[in-house]
Scaffold this motif. Structure first.
Motif, short mmCIF file in Angstrom:
data_model
loop_
_atom_site.label_atom_id
_atom_site.label_comp_id
_atom_site.label_asym_id
_atom_site.label_seq_id
_atom_site.Cartn_x
_atom_site.Cartn_y
_atom_site.Cartn_z
N LYS A 195 72.44 9.38 -1.60
CA LYS A 195 72.88 9.98 -2.83
C LYS A 195 74.34 8.57 -2.64
CE LYS A 195 70.60 14.55 -2.70
NZ LYS A 195 71.91 15.64 -2.88
N PHE A 196 74.54 7.80 -3.88
CA PHE A 196 75.70 7.48 -3.75
C PHE A 196 76.62 7.36 -4.90
CE2 PHE A 196 71.54 5.17 -2.49
CZ PHE A 196 72.05 4.26 -1.47
N VAL A 197 77.56 7.14 -4.50
CA VAL A 197 78.48 7.42 -5.35
C VAL A 197 79.33 5.73 -5.65
CG1 VAL A 197 81.42 8.09 -5.73
CG2 VAL A 197 79.53 9.88 -4.68
N LEU A 198 79.33 5.84 -7.09
CA LEU A 198 79.28 4.14 -7.80
C LEU A 198 81.11 4.21 -7.59
CD1 LEU A 198 77.90 1.86 -10.00
CD2 LEU A 198 80.40 2.18 -10.60
N LEU A 199 82.28 3.07 -6.80
CA LEU A 199 83.79 3.23 -7.41
C LEU A 199 83.85 2.29 -7.66
CD1 LEU A 199 84.62 3.50 -3.68
CD2 LEU A 199 84.49 5.50 -5.59
N SER A 200 84.76 2.16 -9.01
CA SER A 200 85.16 1.06 -9.90
C SER A 200 86.40 0.81 -10.20
CB SER A 200 84.61 0.45 -11.09
OG SER A 200 84.70 -0.54 -11.80
N SER A 201 86.88 -0.45 -10.45
CA SER A 201 88.44 0.25 -10.57
C SER A 201 88.88 -1.49 -11.96
CB SER A 201 89.40 0.29 -9.92
OG SER A 201 89.43 -1.25 -9.31
N GLY A 202 89.91 -0.98 -12.17
CA GLY A 202 90.73 -2.63 -12.92
C GLY A 202 89.83 -3.14 -14.44
N LEU A 203 88.69 -1.90 -14.75
CA LEU A 203 87.95 -2.93 -15.75
C LEU A 203 89.26 -3.35 -16.45
CD1 LEU A 203 86.43 0.64 -17.18
CD2 LEU A 203 85.94 -0.96 -15.49
N VAL A 242 80.55 8.90 -10.97
CA VAL A 242 81.09 7.50 -11.01
C VAL A 242 82.66 7.75 -10.73
CG1 VAL A 242 81.45 6.16 -12.40
CG2 VAL A 242 79.28 6.35 -12.06
N LEU A 243 83.02 6.69 -10.71
CA LEU A 243 84.73 7.38 -9.54
C LEU A 243 85.57 5.85 -10.67
CD1 LEU A 243 87.01 8.90 -8.81
CD2 LEU A 243 86.44 8.08 -6.87
N LEU A 244 86.22 6.29 -11.43
CA LEU A 244 86.57 4.98 -12.27
C LEU A 244 88.34 5.02 -12.23
CD1 LEU A 244 85.73 4.74 -15.94
CD2 LEU A 244 84.64 3.49 -13.52
N ALA A 245 89.26 4.01 -10.84
CA ALA A 245 90.44 4.28 -10.29
C ALA A 245 91.42 3.31 -10.58
CB ALA A 245 89.61 3.44 -8.13
N GLY A 246 91.25 3.80 -11.91
CA GLY A 246 93.21 3.28 -12.72
C GLY A 246 92.59 2.06 -13.35
N PRO A 430 87.33 -3.23 -5.91
CA PRO A 430 87.42 -4.89 -6.06
C PRO A 430 88.58 -4.47 -7.95
CG PRO A 430 85.87 -5.18 -6.47
CD PRO A 430 86.10 -3.87 -5.34
N LYS A 431 89.04 -5.47 -8.69
CA LYS A 431 89.48 -5.40 -9.71
C LYS A 431 87.85 -5.25 -10.40
CE LYS A 431 93.24 -6.75 -10.93
NZ LYS A 431 94.33 -7.14 -10.97
N PHE A 432 87.55 -5.20 -11.43
CA PHE A 432 86.23 -5.49 -12.16
C PHE A 432 86.48 -6.53 -13.45
CE2 PHE A 432 82.83 -5.20 -15.01
CZ PHE A 432 81.82 -5.23 -14.23
N SER A 433 87.39 -6.14 -13.66
CA SER A 433 87.76 -7.22 -14.78
C SER A 433 88.27 -8.90 -14.52
CB SER A 433 89.50 -7.20 -15.69
OG SER A 433 90.25 -7.68 -15.08
N SER A 434 88.55 -9.11 -13.20
CA SER A 434 88.55 -10.20 -12.40
C SER A 434 87.46 -10.51 -11.53
CB SER A 434 89.58 -10.82 -11.77
OG SER A 434 89.99 -9.78 -10.25
N THR A 435 86.45 -9.60 -10.94
CA THR A 435 85.34 -9.84 -10.00
C THR A 435 84.00 -9.59 -10.78
OG1 THR A 435 86.23 -7.72 -8.66
CG2 THR A 435 87.19 -9.30 -7.82
N GLN A 436 84.59 -8.86 -11.65
CA GLN A 436 82.69 -7.92 -11.98
C GLN A 436 82.14 -7.91 -10.69
OE1 GLN A 436 81.01 -10.28 -15.05
NE2 GLN A 436 83.28 -10.58 -15.88
N ALA A 438 81.94 -3.49 -8.51
CA ALA A 438 81.76 -2.97 -8.20
C ALA A 438 81.31 -1.92 -6.96
CB ALA A 438 81.31 -1.62 -9.46
N CYS A 439 81.03 -0.93 -6.15
CA CYS A 439 81.06 -1.13 -4.79
C CYS A 439 80.25 0.13 -5.02
CB CYS A 439 81.70 -1.26 -4.31
SG CYS A 439 83.79 -0.56 -4.25
N LEU A 440 78.76 0.96 -3.90
CA LEU A 440 78.42 2.09 -4.14
C LEU A 440 78.81 2.69 -2.40
CD1 LEU A 440 75.33 0.66 -5.80
CD2 LEU A 440 75.92 3.26 -6.42
#
Length: 470
Positions: A195-203, A242-246, A430-436, A438-440
């Motif tokens: 089971k996975f949790v997706l982490l992403s930040s810096g949209l 899904v967790l969006l970290a700021g 990682p900051k998604f806007s610059s690296t595109q 996310a991580c699982l």
């Protein structure tokens, strides 16, 4: 891991399409979820108190822990003294709070001097220098430290135990030191399947460059099962949360002129955050209709600036807030997902420590704060924080299984172990806007892998390719 699950497919996009009645249905896994962020929720807010109280509460709570660790490391016969009881030449242990006197630290006095046509201060990313001094404080006194301690790595606000002796000149020679190390950890349950949790930040929504929007939409489509063949959809069904970290919004949405200009000059203008929040609401609507989503605020998001940042208000999300799967969380964030305890921030604490120490890796700073047993040691010195009175909520009382920090320059992960068998997965999201990217996080194995979405951008040439990899 996730890529292996996605590769397990009976058909591909090139095979004959199945009829509507034959199409497979993938049920999304729904793990147990328990929010644990109550300690970061503020009730009645009062800013009339002094910040000395939070340092006093931090030292009082950490002293018994560090005294026990000192006896474990240097023997039970070691004398633990307060600064007022020090005797010159005596080998002993002291527990106190570090203060780092830094010549390059930004100061409001320097900013005022710039207004008087003096030379402006150069822009810096780090404020450490060879002239920095380390000082240890307790409730009554302070003493300057010298010896075997890395002053460049240390930061103000850290509570540590030091071993050594006071010299005739009034300085303390450090022979060794220790931190509180990892707290007690609950046993992680055994899961029968991945089971996975997706982490992403810096949209970074609302920026003038929309290069990341295609990658962001691809991320949403991947999570909701609208991207790829049956194998990809089967893998997407294992993403349980899904967790969006700021930093959901871009820094460019902060209009500094709006607070200084006359009202009649800004009467017909619209705040930059309005369109960005509307776009965020539409993206969240696609997600929450398919999967539970936790939304944390960040430095550029419309909530209070000081830590702990309170959850974004539901009125900002008229579309997605209708769904019970939308959870608006605080920063820092703490929750249990299928018995796996998550703890993390949107990255302000890590970035602040990076500026005032020699540490540059976000993973190294995460491990250091975990061993200091404190989320944000530099608050309130150089990091904005609420003036807590009787308790410091940033002290770690229980060891997490996953400890993350958002808005990192690149993806990093590492599994560390504590002295009592604790296992913690450190993740720099990682900051998604610059690296595109996310991580699982796999809840069963505590492994982590990046998922990258590289899309076309204005800077790329015509031969650029779009790449989705995990």
């Amino acid at each position: 891991m996730f890529s292996d699950l996605s590769a397990q497919k009976d058909s591909s996009l090139l095979s004959r399409p199945a009829g509507e009645e034959q199409g497979p249905v993938f049920d999304r896994v729904s793990p147990a979820y328990s929010p644990c962020s109550e300690r970061y929720k503020l009730g009645d807010r009062s800013f009339s108190r002094q910040y000395a109280h939070i340092y006093a509460a931090r030292l009082m709570e950490m002293r018994p822990l560090l005294t026990e660790r000192a006896h474990q490391k240097w023997g039970s016969e070691v004398t633990v003294r307060k600064l007022c009881d020090l005797q010159t030449g005596e080998q002993c242990c002291i527990v106190g709070t570090l203060f780092k006197r830094m010549e390059l630290q930004p100061s409001i006095l320097k900013e005022i001097s710039e207004e008087h046509n003096l030379l402006p201060q150069p822009t810096r990313t780090k404020f450490i220098s060879e002239t920095d001094e380390l000082i240890l404080e307790d409730e009554l006194q302070r003493i300057k430290l010298e010896g075997k301690i890395d002053k460049e790595k240390c930061v103000t606000g850290s509570v540590i135990a030091i071993y050594g002796a006071e010299r005739n000149d009034g300085k303390f020679t450090v022979e060794d030191f220790c931190t509180a190390d990892l707290p007690v950890q609950t046993t992680r349950p055994t899961l029968g399947s991945d089971k996975f949790v997706l982490l992403s930040s810096g949209l970074g929504l609302g920026s003038s460059h929309a290069d990341s929007m295609l990658g962001l939409q691809l991320l949403v489509d991947m999570v909701t099962g609208q991207l790829g063949d049956q194998g990809e959809q089967n893998g997407a069904a294992t993403i349980s949360r899904v967790l969006l970290a700021g930093n959901l919004l871009s820094q460019s949405t902060l209009d500094k002129d709006a607070s200084t200009k006359a009202k009649y000059l800004t009467k017909k203008t619209q705040a930059g955050t309005v369109d960005a929040m509307r776009l965020l609401d539409e993206l969240l609507l696609q997600l929450v209709a398919s999967v539970p989503v936790d939304v944390m605020p960040g430095q550029y998001d419309p909530t209070n600036f000081t830590l702990p940042q309170q959850p974004l208000h539901r009125c900002m999300f008229p579309l997605s807030s209708v769904y019970p799967t939308l959870q608006l969380a605080s920063n820092p964030y703490q929750a249990e997902i299928n018995g796996v305890r998550f703890l993390g921030t949107s990255g302000q604490n890590v970035c602040d420590i990076e500026r005032y120490s020699s540490m540059s890796s976000h993973l190294e700073i995460l491990e250091e704060t975990l061993r200091l047993r404190h989320l944000a040691p530099t608050a309130p010195d150089t990091l904005g924080c609420y003036p807590f009175y009787q308790k410091d909520p940033f002290i770690l009382e229980e060891c997490p299984h996953v400890y993350f920090s958002g808005n990192a320059p690149s993806f990093e992960s590492k599994l560390i172990k504590g002295p009592d068998g604790q296992e913690v997965l450190l993740v720099a999201v990682p900051k998604f806007s610059s690296t595109q990217t996310a991580c699982l996080v796999n809840l069963r194995t505590l492994e982590c892998e990046p998922v990258s979405f590289s899309a076309f951008s204005a800077e790329d040439d015509e031969e650029s390719e779009m790449n989705i990899s995990h």
